[in-house]
Design an enzyme around this catalytic site. Structure first.
Site, PDB file in Angstrom:
ATOM      1  N   ARG A  39      17.896   7.016   4.776  1.00 29.64           N
ATOM      2  CA  ARG A  39      17.500   7.144   3.572  1.00 29.64           C
ATOM      3  C   ARG A  39      17.923   6.365   2.323  1.00 29.64           C
ATOM      4  O   ARG A  39      17.627   6.044   1.827  1.00 29.64           O
ATOM      5  CB  ARG A  39      17.011   8.007   3.897  1.00 29.64           C
ATOM      6  CG  ARG A  39      15.685   8.398   4.425  1.00 29.64           C
ATOM      7  CD  ARG A  39      15.840  10.946   4.083  1.00 29.64           C
ATOM      8  NE  ARG A  39      16.983  10.769   4.633  1.00 29.64           N
ATOM      9  CZ  ARG A  39      17.114  12.533   4.359  1.00 29.64           C
ATOM     10  NH1 ARG A  39      16.547  13.034   3.161  1.00 29.64           N
ATOM     11  NH2 ARG A  39      18.114  13.375   4.388  1.00 29.64           N
ATOM     12  N   ASN A  57      13.184  11.942   6.413  1.00 29.40           N
ATOM     13  CA  ASN A  57      12.905  12.220   7.880  1.00 29.40           C
ATOM     14  C   ASN A  57      11.630  13.046   8.117  1.00 29.40           C
ATOM     15  O   ASN A  57      11.278  14.214   7.548  1.00 29.40           O
ATOM     16  CB  ASN A  57      14.341  12.774   7.800  1.00 29.40           C
ATOM     17  CG  ASN A  57      15.155  12.398   7.753  1.00 29.40           C
ATOM     18  OD1 ASN A  57      15.696  11.274   8.210  1.00 29.40           O
ATOM     19  ND2 ASN A  57      16.362  13.206   7.860  1.00 29.40           N
TER      20      ASN A  57
END
Length: 110
Positions: A39, A57
């Site tokens: 990320r 996520n």
């Protein structure tokens, strides 16, 4: 000769305009993509490319992201998702095109 030159200039201009078109995609990345800075790396890459959106996520182990920006930059970010950061092992990337909102600004890790 004059017309030929004008045609070439207008052809190049059209190509540049299509590269600048706004594009929005939703991306699902599977594999070893959580706990490997996927990320944060996506945010850094998006900011470098001038792409807006977000990344998060999912409970099933995948990463979901939305990218919006110039078509060429969005395409480059999607290509990067196929590899991801050094410790990731990407097994699959699903891409869904969505209507561009035009209002996206910045990039967020959720």
């Amino acid at each position: 000769m004059c017309c030929r030159r004008v045609f070439r200039l207008s052809h190049r201009k059209e190509g540049m305009e299509s590269a600048r078109q706004t594009k929005r995609v939703r991306v699902y990345v599977s594999g070893r993509v959580q706990g490997v800075f996927f990320r944060d790396s996506t945010r850094e890459r998006a900011e470098r490319l001038g792409v807006s959106g977000w990344v998060r996520n999912l409970p099933d182990g995948r990463v979901e992201a939305v990218f919006e920006g110039e078509a060429g930059a969005v395409d480059e970010l999607v290509r990067w998702c196929h590899e991801g950061p050094p410790h990731a092992r990407v097994e699959g990337v699903e891409v869904e095109e969505e209507p561009a909102s035009g209002g996206a600004r910045g990039f967020e890790v959720r």
